[in-house]
Design a protein around this motif. Structure first.
Motif, mmCIF file in Angstrom:
data_model
loop_
_atom_site.group_PDB
_atom_site.id
_atom_site.type_symbol
_atom_site.label_atom_id
_atom_site.label_comp_id
_atom_site.label_asym_id
_atom_site.label_seq_id
_atom_site.Cartn_x
_atom_site.Cartn_y
_atom_site.Cartn_z
ATOM 1 N N MET A 1 2.222 -5.236 8.145
ATOM 2 C CA MET A 1 2.058 -4.807 6.759
ATOM 3 C C MET A 1 1.231 -3.517 6.725
ATOM 4 S SD MET A 1 1.243 -7.285 3.577
ATOM 5 C CE MET A 1 -0.477 -7.300 3.191
ATOM 6 N N GLU A 2 1.649 -2.589 5.874
ATOM 7 C CA GLU A 2 0.933 -1.321 5.762
ATOM 8 C C GLU A 2 -0.497 -1.571 5.302
ATOM 9 O OE1 GLU A 2 1.756 3.116 3.906
ATOM 10 O OE2 GLU A 2 2.898 1.424 3.149
ATOM 11 N N LYS A 3 -1.444 -0.834 5.866
ATOM 12 C CA LYS A 3 -2.847 -1.055 5.528
ATOM 13 C C LYS A 3 -3.147 -0.517 4.143
ATOM 14 C CE LYS A 3 -6.096 -0.414 8.535
ATOM 15 N NZ LYS A 3 -6.949 0.166 9.606
ATOM 16 N N ILE A 4 -3.998 -1.233 3.435
ATOM 17 C CA ILE A 4 -4.330 -0.840 2.065
ATOM 18 C C ILE A 4 -4.972 0.549 2.035
ATOM 19 C CG2 ILE A 4 -6.603 -1.977 1.955
ATOM 20 C CD1 ILE A 4 -5.658 -2.927 -0.929
ATOM 21 N N GLU A 118 9.917 -7.588 -1.505
ATOM 22 C CA GLU A 118 9.787 -6.133 -1.630
ATOM 23 C C GLU A 118 8.861 -5.589 -0.529
ATOM 24 O OE1 GLU A 118 9.784 -5.124 -6.243
ATOM 25 O OE2 GLU A 118 8.261 -6.628 -5.804
ATOM 26 N N PRO A 119 9.352 -5.530 0.695
ATOM 27 C CA PRO A 119 8.483 -5.101 1.807
ATOM 28 C C PRO A 119 7.895 -3.700 1.616
ATOM 29 C CG PRO A 119 10.613 -5.922 2.604
ATOM 30 C CD PRO A 119 10.711 -5.843 1.119
ATOM 31 N N GLY A 170 -7.035 -16.886 3.575
ATOM 32 C CA GLY A 170 -6.026 -15.815 3.650
ATOM 33 C C GLY A 170 -6.282 -14.568 2.823
ATOM 34 N N SER A 171 -7.501 -14.391 2.291
ATOM 35 C CA SER A 171 -7.782 -13.170 1.513
ATOM 36 C C SER A 171 -7.648 -11.936 2.399
ATOM 37 C CB SER A 171 -9.203 -13.216 0.940
ATOM 38 O OG SER A 171 -9.350 -14.324 0.087
ATOM 39 N N ASP A 172 -7.036 -10.882 1.835
ATOM 40 C CA ASP A 172 -6.861 -9.627 2.587
ATOM 41 C C ASP A 172 -8.067 -8.715 2.427
ATOM 42 O OD1 ASP A 172 -4.006 -10.034 3.320
ATOM 43 O OD2 ASP A 172 -3.790 -10.072 1.139
#
Length: 337
Positions: A1-4, A118-119, A170-172
């Motif tokens: 997953m793309e980093k925030i 929606e990747p 599971g918090s990002d």
């Protein structure tokens, strides 16, 4: 997953709206809060919104889903009061780990569902860490200004337990929000750093204060700039303000931190100011037209809603942000730590 951190360079991210406002629509009564598991609890439980992650998990998941459907990039966990300090009101201190873990797990499950669909638009979960109902830097007793209802260490321990559970669930990222006393926030940030060290992990941290009145200060008396300086020693993802004021009233304070900070800036204001009945009347269109000023002036990287905001408000904000570029950030490797 793309980093925030990378996404923030490209576009404005949208945070969800109010959890409490949405829960009010369900008109839950005492027995709904209790569910089967807590039906014989000796103390009243109505109003303990965090508990609904255990007794009404479907409602919590549905609210997250509605915000993601409205276009939000980040939802907050239902854990605003998820510390032993705040849960003492309901004699539920022993449930704190489970409340935070389950709240994060529910939010993450819904986030994954949307990311899979929606990747190109990954969805994130922010572990919500509220201010607690005690303050470390002021006395609750006017006759005894030196008295403190809580110590820094007690806060740090309580926050640490919450942080561990939010991450396990599971918090990002972690959102230390609605800060009215910066000393409380420092205890939360200290606890987060401790957990990061112990686990040898890195986790993005959002810090959001609250300006409580027209003088432009937090409850513990800091101006926007003083607040920024007092949290800048920690490597954080974003700094900003939420709650207490409507979008319009936040502009001057956002201008200050936007001009002085290398961090991303965030704002999730209320839907205007409450009316005589404590309700929020500002429509999605009215709120969006005020937030437009943030975007035109290039003040924010993350924007969302607090009290009184709904998926309709968030949808209006999402549509608006598509037309604007985010506030310019230094490339990640240059930001000071």
């Amino acid at each position: 997953m793309e980093k925030i951190e990378d996404i923030l360079q490209k576009r404005i991210l949208v945070l969800d709206g109010a959890m409490g406002t949405m829960l009010q629509r369900y008109k839950f009564e005492e027995e709904d809060f209790r569910g089967e598991r807590f039906k014989d609890w000796e103390h009243p439980l109505k109003g303990n919104n965090d508990l609904l992650s255990l007794t009404q998990p479907q409602a919590i998941a549905d609210i997250h889903r509605k915000y993601f459907e409205a276009g939000a990039d980040i939802v907050e966990t239902n854990t605003f009061s998820g510390t032993t300090i705040a849960m003492a009101d309901y004699h539920m201190e022993d449930l704190v780990y489970e409340l935070n873990y389950e709240s994060a797990r529910i939010a993450k499950e819904v986030a994954n569902e949307f990311t899979a669909k929606e990747p190109h638009k990954p969805r994130f979960v922010a572990g919500s860490i509220g201010p607690t109902n005690k303050t470390a830097s002021m006395s609750p007793d006017v006759n005894d200004p030196g008295f403190r209802a809580i110590s820094f260490d007690e806060l740090r321990e309580a926050y640490k337990q919450q942080v561990e559970a939010l991450l396990d669930g599971g918090s990002d990222l972690l959102l230390v929000e609605t800060i009215f006393d910066t000393l409380n926030a420092k205890a939360a940030l200290f606890a987060i750093e401790e957990v990061k060290d112990e686990r040898n992990i890195d986790v993005p941290i959002m810090v959001s204060g609250t300006i409580t009145d027209a003088s432009g200060r937090t409850l513990s008396g800091q101006t926007a700039e003083a607040f920024l300086i007092s949290v800048s020693h920690i490597p954080i993802l974003s700094v900003g303000f939420n709650c207490a004021l409507g979008a319009k009233q936040l502009v001057p304070h956002l201008e200050v931190i936007s001009a002085k900070s290398d961090f991303a800036t965030s704002a999730h204001p209320n839907a205007g100011l409450p009316n005589a009945f404590g309700e929020y009347d500002e429509t999605p269109e009215q709120m969006a037209s005020q937030i437009k000023e943030y975007l035109e002036k290039g003040l924010v990287n993350i924007v969302g809603g607090c009290c009184g905001t709904t998926p309709e408000h968030i949808k209006a904000i999402v549509e608006l942000t598509k037309q604007y570029s985010p506030r310019k950030l230094k490339p990640t490797h240059e930001t000071h730590v």
